[in-house]
Design a protein around this motif. Sequence first.
Motif, short mmCIF file in Angstrom:
data_model
loop_
_atom_site.label_atom_id
_atom_site.label_comp_id
_atom_site.label_asym_id
_atom_site.label_seq_id
_atom_site.Cartn_x
_atom_site.Cartn_y
_atom_site.Cartn_z
N LEU A 126 0.90 -1.01 -0.12
CA LEU A 126 0.00 -0.36 0.14
C LEU A 126 1.44 1.27 0.12
O LEU A 126 0.52 2.20 -0.89
CB LEU A 126 -0.41 -0.26 1.21
N SER A 127 1.75 0.73 0.64
CA SER A 127 2.99 2.48 0.98
C SER A 127 3.86 2.23 -0.49
O SER A 127 3.35 4.00 -0.35
CB SER A 127 3.73 1.91 2.57
N LEU A 128 3.46 1.55 -0.97
CA LEU A 128 4.64 2.13 -2.47
C LEU A 128 3.73 2.25 -3.07
O LEU A 128 3.93 3.46 -3.61
CB LEU A 128 5.32 0.44 -2.90
N LEU A 129 2.49 1.70 -3.22
CA LEU A 129 1.40 2.31 -4.22
C LEU A 129 1.32 3.36 -4.09
O LEU A 129 1.02 4.44 -5.43
CB LEU A 129 0.11 1.22 -4.32
N GLN A 130 0.80 4.84 -2.70
CA GLN A 130 0.87 5.35 -2.71
C GLN A 130 1.81 6.21 -3.11
O GLN A 130 1.70 7.29 -3.96
CB GLN A 130 0.25 6.03 -1.16
N ASP A 131 3.00 6.28 -2.83
CA ASP A 131 4.18 7.30 -3.62
C ASP A 131 4.52 6.53 -4.54
O ASP A 131 4.39 7.97 -5.66
CB ASP A 131 5.60 6.04 -2.62
N SER A 132 3.84 5.91 -5.36
CA SER A 132 3.92 4.97 -7.29
C SER A 132 3.42 6.28 -7.44
O SER A 132 2.90 7.28 -8.77
CB SER A 132 3.75 4.34 -7.24
N HIS B 190 2.08 9.43 -11.39
CA HIS B 190 0.61 9.81 -12.46
C HIS B 190 0.92 10.53 -12.88
O HIS B 190 1.10 11.98 -12.43
CB HIS B 190 -0.49 9.28 -11.54
N PRO B 191 0.26 10.32 -14.41
CA PRO B 191 0.45 11.39 -15.09
C PRO B 191 -0.05 12.47 -15.59
O PRO B 191 -0.69 13.47 -15.52
CB PRO B 191 0.19 10.82 -16.56
N MET B 192 -1.48 12.53 -14.68
CA MET B 192 -2.30 13.99 -14.24
C MET B 192 -1.41 14.12 -13.22
O MET B 192 -1.60 15.88 -13.04
CB MET B 192 -3.43 13.79 -13.60
N LEU B 193 -0.95 14.21 -11.94
CA LEU B 193 -0.52 14.66 -11.44
C LEU B 193 1.43 15.58 -12.18
O LEU B 193 1.12 16.65 -11.26
CB LEU B 193 0.25 13.92 -9.84
N GLN B 194 1.71 14.29 -13.07
CA GLN B 194 2.78 15.46 -12.82
C GLN B 194 2.42 16.31 -14.45
O GLN B 194 3.11 17.64 -14.22
CB GLN B 194 3.14 14.30 -13.96
N MET B 195 0.77 16.44 -15.25
CA MET B 195 0.84 17.58 -16.11
C MET B 195 0.90 18.86 -15.41
O MET B 195 0.88 19.52 -15.02
CB MET B 195 -1.26 16.86 -16.39
N ARG C 170 -2.15 24.33 -8.41
CA ARG C 170 -1.58 23.75 -6.83
C ARG C 170 -2.44 23.01 -6.44
O ARG C 170 -2.62 22.08 -5.45
CB ARG C 170 -0.74 24.88 -6.18
N GLN C 171 -3.76 23.69 -6.39
CA GLN C 171 -4.68 22.96 -5.69
C GLN C 171 -5.70 21.59 -6.98
O GLN C 171 -6.14 21.10 -5.60
CB GLN C 171 -5.83 24.70 -6.27
N GLN C 172 -5.85 22.11 -7.80
CA GLN C 172 -5.69 21.08 -8.68
C GLN C 172 -5.21 19.85 -8.20
O GLN C 172 -5.54 18.77 -8.56
CB GLN C 172 -5.78 21.46 -10.22
N THR D 85 -6.38 16.12 -7.28
CA THR D 85 -6.45 15.01 -7.98
C THR D 85 -4.94 14.04 -7.13
O THR D 85 -6.06 12.48 -7.10
CB THR D 85 -5.60 15.59 -9.34
N GLU D 86 -5.23 14.41 -6.35
CA GLU D 86 -4.42 13.11 -5.66
C GLU D 86 -5.07 12.70 -4.20
O GLU D 86 -5.28 11.51 -4.22
CB GLU D 86 -2.57 13.97 -4.76
N ARG D 87 -6.07 13.25 -4.37
CA ARG D 87 -6.70 13.12 -3.27
C ARG D 87 -7.78 11.86 -3.35
O ARG D 87 -7.75 10.64 -3.53
CB ARG D 87 -7.56 13.91 -2.06
N GLN D 88 -8.00 12.33 -5.31
CA GLN D 88 -9.25 12.24 -5.26
C GLN D 88 -8.56 9.84 -5.91
O GLN D 88 -8.89 9.09 -5.97
CB GLN D 88 -9.59 11.96 -7.02
N LEU D 89 -7.51 10.27 -6.13
CA LEU D 89 -6.25 8.80 -7.21
C LEU D 89 -6.53 7.87 -5.64
O LEU D 89 -6.74 7.05 -5.87
CB LEU D 89 -5.21 9.16 -7.29
N LEU D 90 -5.77 8.54 -4.49
CA LEU D 90 -6.44 7.70 -3.48
C LEU D 90 -7.23 7.22 -3.13
O LEU D 90 -7.18 5.78 -2.39
CB LEU D 90 -4.93 8.43 -1.86
N THR D 91 -7.82 8.41 -3.13
CA THR D 91 -9.45 7.27 -2.51
C THR D 91 -9.98 6.32 -3.78
O THR D 91 -10.49 5.36 -3.03
CB THR D 91 -10.73 8.44 -2.47
N GLU D 92 -9.68 6.59 -5.11
CA GLU D 92 -9.91 5.42 -5.49
C GLU D 92 -9.38 4.13 -6.03
O GLU D 92 -9.34 3.26 -5.61
CB GLU D 92 -9.69 5.63 -6.92
#
Length: 478
Positions: free
Chosen positions: A288-294, A299-304, A383-385, A389-396
């Motif tokens: 789980l921890s490695l998945l969250q860090d990855s 994730h391309p959306m966060l990189q974008m 920054r806010q987006q 998005t990070e919170r949404q991805l972690l929830t998913e």
Amino acid sequence: MKKVVLYFVLLLLLAPALQAQQLEEYLVIAGENNPLLKARYSEYQAALQRVPQVGALPDPEANFNFFLKPMERYMGNQVGDAAIMQMFPWFGSLGAAKDEATYMAQMQFSNFIEAKINLYHEVRTTWYTLYRLEQEALLVEKELEIMQALERIALAKYKSPTTTGASSGAPAPRANSTGGGSSMASGGGAGMAGMGGGSSAASAPQTSSGGMGSNSGMSAMSGTATGGSMVDVILIRVQVKELENRLHLLRQSRRPQEVKFNNLLHRQPDLPVQVGDSLGAAVLPATLSLLQDSIRQNHPMLQMYAWDEKARTAQLRMAQLMGRPMIGVGVNYMVFRPRNDAMMGEMAGNNMLMPMVRVTLPIYRKKYNAQKKEAEYAQQAARQQKEYTERQLLTELENLLYEYQRTGSTLQLLQEQVALNEQAIRLLTTNYTVAATGLEEVLRQRQNLLSYKQQQLQAVVEQHTAVSGIRLLTGTDE
């Protein structure tokens, strides 16, 4: 024989690897041929071409003037002049513009990566769906063969007269033995005949006739209970018709999925799609921890959004530098014609080269202040987006992990249920074969067994789909 067994064992061990290799080959074809993916990569290449555009100096300006009538000057009659001027933005402006264009191009590359992993995920899920449909069709075909064999057994029991003949022939020996016993008793002792022989003789035929009637009724019932009935055959045929219809629908539902899969690979829609024979349980790619860090890193959306924030920082710096003067440097070459005048000196008639400097005056500050505010707000939005998005991805991710665990527990439960159900079916089928009773329970348990096996296929597919979704979130689905 040993070689055949060894080959079969090796085939079973290598089957998952062969299926994975087959799916990976489809992914390579999709990555090379999908038009949407090509479009995203073309957009990235187009964005890269903006970097040299915004990083170049403004085009130099050239002016050419000539006089219809030479103008009299101290140096002589001026025929015309030519001037060239090059403007230079403030120091660092071009670098900031190039940085912004580069970051914007990286945003397009992140869109390309996102389209790629989404394509791979869709190819995988469609392939899993095709696998489920094919395996369900095989299950229904096998069940249909079993039901047809059971129908033949029921039909044979219905047509067999052995059970009815045996039960109808049983009372005859009993009647004869009873009659023989009565005559022997009456012939053996007159006292017994006088005391109760008449009544005994009278009662013997009544018992015999009553026995014959009851045996006749039991024979008719035995033809239904132990010899089988047409109702059993009809019930089995109903199940056969239902299985045939289900098999037809499964084969029909495979066609649109094949067309979808081939369209994702950008090839002919009628090409066959090869799926595996067996699909085992899926394995999580990491903890789980490695998945969250990855997710946070890949994730391309966060990189974008990270590139967008950097681009807005460069835009803010460029807006600040654009509010400073631009400097222009150039030369002016003037052409003179000598005059016939004694007042002219030694330089009379010589052409003149004059250096020039130009400076812009950015005195209207509202537009430059608005540009800086625009860049600051866009930077905050990026920054806010990114945070949202990070919170949404972690929830998913949590939802997918729950789905993975749920399907794992379901598979374990279904495996136990299938084993128990198969054991019950063996006992019920044996009982029906011997005594011709309990057909409804056999049919019901066979329906349950087919349902459990279909649920197993569905759970395996859902588990692999969840793992594919996790790989999509982590940005490692390549």
